[in-house]
Structures are given as C-alpha cells and as structure tokens.
Scaffold this motif. Structure first.
Motif, mmCIF file in Angstrom:
data_model
loop_
_atom_site.group_PDB
_atom_site.id
_atom_site.type_symbol
_atom_site.label_atom_id
_atom_site.label_comp_id
_atom_site.label_asym_id
_atom_site.label_seq_id
_atom_site.Cartn_x
_atom_site.Cartn_y
_atom_site.Cartn_z
ATOM 1 N N TYR A 88 -23.620 10.259 47.167
ATOM 2 C CA TYR A 88 -24.898 9.652 47.948
ATOM 3 C C TYR A 88 -25.378 10.576 48.843
ATOM 4 O O TYR A 88 -25.212 10.637 50.082
ATOM 5 C CB TYR A 88 -24.249 8.120 48.990
ATOM 6 N N PRO A 89 -25.875 11.537 48.322
ATOM 7 C CA PRO A 89 -26.601 12.739 48.958
ATOM 8 C C PRO A 89 -27.879 12.240 49.803
ATOM 9 O O PRO A 89 -28.470 12.948 50.792
ATOM 10 C CB PRO A 89 -27.140 13.566 47.899
ATOM 11 N N SER A 90 -28.445 10.967 49.780
ATOM 12 C CA SER A 90 -29.377 10.615 50.546
ATOM 13 C C SER A 90 -28.958 10.219 51.956
ATOM 14 O O SER A 90 -29.743 9.968 52.894
ATOM 15 C CB SER A 90 -30.032 9.527 50.020
ATOM 16 N N GLY A 91 -27.856 10.214 52.103
ATOM 17 C CA GLY A 91 -27.217 10.081 53.496
ATOM 18 C C GLY A 91 -27.042 8.377 53.840
ATOM 19 O O GLY A 91 -26.832 7.520 52.624
ATOM 20 N N SER A 234 -21.543 12.631 56.682
ATOM 21 C CA SER A 234 -21.932 12.000 55.198
ATOM 22 C C SER A 234 -23.063 10.955 55.746
ATOM 23 O O SER A 234 -24.013 10.718 55.044
ATOM 24 C CB SER A 234 -21.070 11.052 54.993
ATOM 25 N N ASN A 235 -23.349 10.743 57.002
ATOM 26 C CA ASN A 235 -24.483 9.900 57.494
ATOM 27 C C ASN A 235 -25.801 10.616 57.620
ATOM 28 O O ASN A 235 -26.812 10.191 57.785
ATOM 29 C CB ASN A 235 -24.285 9.271 58.850
ATOM 30 N N ALA A 236 -25.397 12.032 57.982
ATOM 31 C CA ALA A 236 -26.742 13.078 58.343
ATOM 32 C C ALA A 236 -27.159 14.146 57.120
ATOM 33 O O ALA A 236 -27.607 15.160 57.530
ATOM 34 C CB ALA A 236 -26.473 13.488 59.395
ATOM 35 N N ILE A 237 -26.881 13.595 55.991
ATOM 36 C CA ILE A 237 -27.018 14.640 54.937
ATOM 37 C C ILE A 237 -28.475 15.037 54.916
ATOM 38 O O ILE A 237 -28.732 16.314 54.468
ATOM 39 C CB ILE A 237 -26.545 13.947 53.529
ATOM 40 N N PRO A 238 -29.318 14.293 54.959
ATOM 41 C CA PRO A 238 -30.885 14.870 55.049
ATOM 42 C C PRO A 238 -31.181 15.670 56.014
ATOM 43 O O PRO A 238 -32.182 16.359 56.023
ATOM 44 C CB PRO A 238 -31.694 13.432 55.060
#
Length: 605
Positions: A88-91, A234-238
């Motif tokens: 889930y790279p969109s965060g 993981s929440n802030a990947i963007p």
C-alpha cells in the motif's frame, strides 16, 4: 499587521509546484517519523519496573525477559509494516488496509484509533518531556502544565512552517538523543564489566513470592508502550522522496534497529545498577546520575532527553494531518482537512492536533501515567486490525510466495491481539473511555459521510436539461436615515435592477413625518415604504413586509434584502456598529425564498 505577523511566524506562502521539494529524505524522515518511537525508551523500561515494584524489589530481574519479549514483538511489527509499505505505497497504513480488506467499519475503527493515538502522542510526549525537566530542576514541578502547553504551541508553529523546515530542525536533537543514550549505554556497560557499578541488585532468577502471571502480563503490556509510533512510517509514505516505498521501508528498518538496541540497553542498565522507579525522578535520570554523576554530562543527557520527548510529538504532527486528509478525502471528516496551507502542509489538521493535545494536558494535569494506557491501546487496536487485514489480503490474492508473509502477519495479529486484551483486562479502569469514544467517533464519521452524500445528490444537475432560469429581482433596502451609507446601497442596487424599494421602520409619528419630508426632498429615484412599529421592534415589521413582497414576487422575481454594513478602521469599533444588520441577517439566513446581500461601507474614522 496580522498578515506580517503571520509571515513572521510561519514564513512566506509557497507555490504548489514547490511540493516536490517538501518530500523527506531517509535521514530527515527518521528524525520526523521515528522521534515518537525512539523517545519511548525514556519511559518504556520505567513502565515495566513500576508494575514489578508492586511485589517488591526482588521482582525487578523480570524486566530483562520482559524486555526481550517486547523486542520480539517489535521485530514482528517491523516485518509486518514493511509488507504494508510495499503493498500500500499510497500511505494510510492501518486505515487503508482495514478498510479495503475488512470493510468500512473496521477501517474507521483503525482510523479513529490512530487519530486518538496521535492526539495522545503529543500529550504524552509533552508530559514526559516536562517530567525530564522537572527531574533535573525540581523547582519547576508545579509549572509542568504550563511548560507542556507552551511546548505544544511551539511545535504547532514549527510544523505550520512546513515539513522540510521542521525536519531540518528536528534532525539535530533526534540524533543527539540517539548519541547520548548510546554513550550512556556504552559507559554504563563498561562500568558493569569493570566492576565499577556498585549496586545491590536482585539475583537473576530469584523466586518472588506473590508474583502472578497476571502481574507479568500487565508489566509486559506496559513495556509495549515503547512500541507506539512504529506505524507512523506506513501512514506517511507519500511524504518520502522517490522511490517512496523503498525509502520508507529502509527508514522503518533503521528505526527498529535503533529502538531495539536502546530499549534493551536501558533495561539492562536499570537492572544492573539497581534502579528503582520513583515519582520525582525518571529512570533515565537515575541512570545518568549513576553513570556520570550530577555533572555536565548528566545535564546534557537530561537536556537532550527532555528535548526528544517534547519533539517526539512531531511524529504525530507529521502523521495526523495525512491520516485526517485521507479520511476527509473519503468524506468521513470535514473537507477543511484536505486543504493545504500557505506552506503546503495540511494546516487545519496541524492546528486541530495542537489544540486537542493541549486540552488533554490541562484536563489530566500533565500526569503521563494517566495518559499512557490510553495512548498504548489506541495504537494496538490498529496494529491488530492491520495484521488481520493483511492476512485477508494474502488469502484472497495468494500471489507467489504468499505463505511466509501470511505467517508473519498471523503471528503479528495474534501477538498484538493478545497485548490489546491484556491492556483491556489489566488496565480497564484507565482505558474504559476508549469503548465509549471509538463507537462515538465511528458514528460521527458515518454521519459526516451521509451528509456529504445527501448534499452531493441534492446539488447534482442534469447537464443536458438543468439550465439557469431567468427571473427578475426585487431588492429591499432597510434604511435608518438618509446618509452616505444609504446612498452607496441605493447606487449599487439600482445598478442591478429597477425594482428597488427602501424600507424605514418608525417608532413615532414625528420621526416618520421628518423622514418622509427629507426623502421627498432628496428624491433618490427609489420608493420609500414606511412601516410603523408600535412595539419598538425593527426586525418584526421588516420581516412581515418581506413576507408580503416575497409572496407577491415568488413566481416572477428573486427577492433580495440588501443590508449595509460598516467596515470599521479599528477592530473594537465593530462593537459600536452593525448590531441591527446582524439581527436582520440572523432572521433571514434560514429563509429559502429570500437572498441576503451585504454591501460594505468603509469608515475612515
């Protein structure tokens, strides 16, 4: 003046094209997104020792195996969240994983829990930082609430200036803290090996009467408070520079290695130096005093510890606005959380986080121990849901090599579920509020989405058939006399339509006669309607007249009430003006058949 002050506080506005420059490198991301997890070593071991002390000093040796169990859980979580980052790279982390694989209610439960956790992160970090200061300077103990609130305000302003700027500032204290704790551990272990550490410690493996499995589980769950903040990456990947998912996964692994080493080191030192927790001095403070004495190095360690505990809240400031943006994008929070501010951050989320966490500090009087159980359970619920969601995803898709990651997520889910249940059983008196708040939060999320959906259905038009309809306009202008304000309003109204009528509400016949005579003498080309008010009310006769006009013009005309409003030179002059216009607008805004328009008149005095 206010604009200049705002620019001084948060800096110049940034163009949307500058957003790419606001992305984080691994070094800066480690400082911003790992500060919460890394700072938890300052109180994680202490939470274990406080529980074990319930049966006496002899039980303190159990802190070592409990610390290893916490490290095992940390390893499971790091492996699990690395999988989430790549899938889930969109965060969005636990919220997105739970929503897509378990359903909307579970996604909202994860999202709501994380929002609460981030608010508590700021409050706990500020409280713990204040504890570190008051340990070194006991005279400040009574001012702990004020100190915490001031620091939250400073962090809020820092984050309003932008992610990159805050990361550049925060990188130094974070790495100074890692270096200080590393120095403390190395010097402490050296003293232990060389026999310089003179302390009476309970022998490892000593039998402890009265020690129960329930108490050990309670100590373990308390020590797991050191794992809060692991999910933030993981929440802030963007927020990462490209390749975002690879950089995020590397940052998460680096954080896990540093956190595990520091946590285990502090636990070992605390046991070997015979540290006993007390309410006036933290475990790290006692260790630094034992290893370095109350000299320059001690105060340096305490200073960077206090600073990192304050700045640990910055993890929440980085993650809360992004998560609020994702919930708002899905219509579960107000649209204002999707708006970027002058510095390209989600300013409304930052301000809301600062205000709510400061309120918690005041309500709990800055006592960290009252907040940590709520803080920990708020993150272990999303831990459990995210692992369950990943298990469901692997079972659905079954890609090549899916069995090993499925087993990792299964172990993670069972472990975090166990921790959650332990928290509930051992600390129910401290966490029961969660069971009231989370269902309420989910209900609010659903109500917000229901409102947006119904509003969208009501506002939607058929492009082929729904055309603007042509109507005339009748403009009603309430007047209190013949002034330049009235002249300005009439000039504007007559530029729009010929159907303009002025309305004057009089209380006695002499005033009415004077007004009629002066209006006739002025002759502005607009008819004046006189309304007599026998009960000294301006609004009631005016509303009755507007009802009459609206009923007659409903089919052919729009009815617009044009209200003059003074724009004063100084803010306090507003108290002296506009009360009547405010009352009229308040009565008319709820009317569907009347349009209210304000015409400003700028005063020079």
């Amino acid at each position: 003046m206010l604009v200049k002050f705002k620019r001084f506080l948060i800096g110049r506005p940034m163009k949307s094209t500058e957003l790419a420059a606001e992305k984080l490198t691994k070094r800066k991301a480690l400082a911003v997104l790992s500060s919460d997890a890394l700072s938890s070593v300052a109180y994680g071991t202490e939470q274990i020792l406080m529980v074990l002390m319930a049966v006496g000093v002899a039980a303190l040796w159990y802190s070592i195996p409990i610390s290893f169990a916490v490290l095992l859980l940390l390893a499971i979580l790091i492996l699990s969240y690395r999988q989430i980052i790549y899938r889930y790279p969109s965060g969005g982390g636990a919220y997105l994983v739970s929503k897509e694989n378990l359903g909307v209610p579970f996604g909202l439960l994860a999202g709501g829990s994380l929002l609460v956790d981030y608010i508590l992160t700021v409050a706990v970090s500020a409280s713990a930082g204040t504890d570190a200061i008051t340990s070194a300077f006991p005279a400040l103990h009574d001012d702990r609430v004020l100190i915490a609130v001031v620091m939250i305000g400073a962090l809020t302003l820092l984050n309003l200036r932008g992610v990159t700027e805050s990361a550049s500032i925060l990188a130094y204290p974070v790495y100074l803290f890692v270096g200080a704790i590393g120095l403390l551990i190395v010097c402490g272990l050296f003293q232990i090996v060389t026999g310089q550490a003179q302390a009476t410690t309970p022998e490892y493996g000593t039998s402890v009467p009265g020690l129960t499995l329930f108490l050990l589980l309670k100590a373990f769950s308390s020590g797991c408070s050191a794992l809060t903040g692991v999910e933030a990456v993981s929440n802030a990947i963007p927020s990462f520079k490209r390749p975002a998912e690879k950089n995020a996964a590397t940052t998460l692994l680096m954080m896990g290695l540093i956190l595990g080493s520091m946590f285990l080191g502090i636990s070992v030192l605390a046991y070997c130096f015979g540290i006993v927790p007390n309410g006036r001095e933290t475990v790290v403070s006692q260790l630094a005093s034992s290893v370095f004495g109350r000299g320059t190095v001690y105060y340096a360690v305490q200073s960077v510890t206090a600073l990192i505990l304050f700045l640990a809240a910055n993890t929440a400031f980085a993650a809360f606005p992004v998560l609020a943006f994702m919930l708002a994008k899905d219509r579960y929070l107000p649209n204002m959380f999707t708006v970027r501010g002058d510095r390209l951050g989600f300013s409304n989320g930052i301000i809301m986080l600062g205000c709510l966490s400061a309120l918690l500090i005041v309500l709990f009087h800055g006592h960290t121990e009252n907040l940590i159980p709520l803080y920990a359970i708020g993150v272990f619920i999303p831990f459990t849901l995210s692992q369950t969601g990943m298990m469901r995803m692997w079972l659905r898709s079954k890609p090549s090599g899916w069995l090993l990651p499925f087993l990792i997520n299964t172990i993670g889910m069972l472990t975090t579920l166990t921790i959650t249940l332990i928290f509930i059983c051992t600390k129910f008196s401290q966490v029961w509020l969660v069971f009231l708040f989370l269902p309420l939060a989910i209900w609010v999320f659903l109500q917000i989405q229901r409102h947006y959906q119904s509003m969208a259905g009501e506002l939607q038009i058929d492009l082929a058939h729904d055309k603007p309809y042509q109507k005339g306009t009748v403009i009603v202008i309430p007047v209190a006399g013949i002034t330049r304000v009235v002249r300005n309003s009439i000039s504007y109204a007559t530029s729009l339509t010929d159907q303009v009528v002025a309305v004057y509400v009089g209380f006695d016949e002499e005033e009415i006669a004077t007004m009629e005579r002066r209006w006739a003498e002025w002759n502005p080309g607009v008819r004046l309607i006189i309304l007599r008010s026998h009960y000294r009310s301006i609004v009631r006769p005016l509303i009755k007249f507007i009802d009459t006009v609206g009923w007659k013009a409903a089919e052919t005309d729009h009815v617009t009430v044009l209200i003059p409003q003074f724009i004063t030179k100084r803010w306090w002059h507003n108290i002296l003006h506009n009360q009547t216009s405010f009352l009229i607008r308040t009565y008319l805004f709820a009317r569907r058949d009347v349009t209210v328009t304000t015409v400003p008149y700028h005063l020079h005095q």
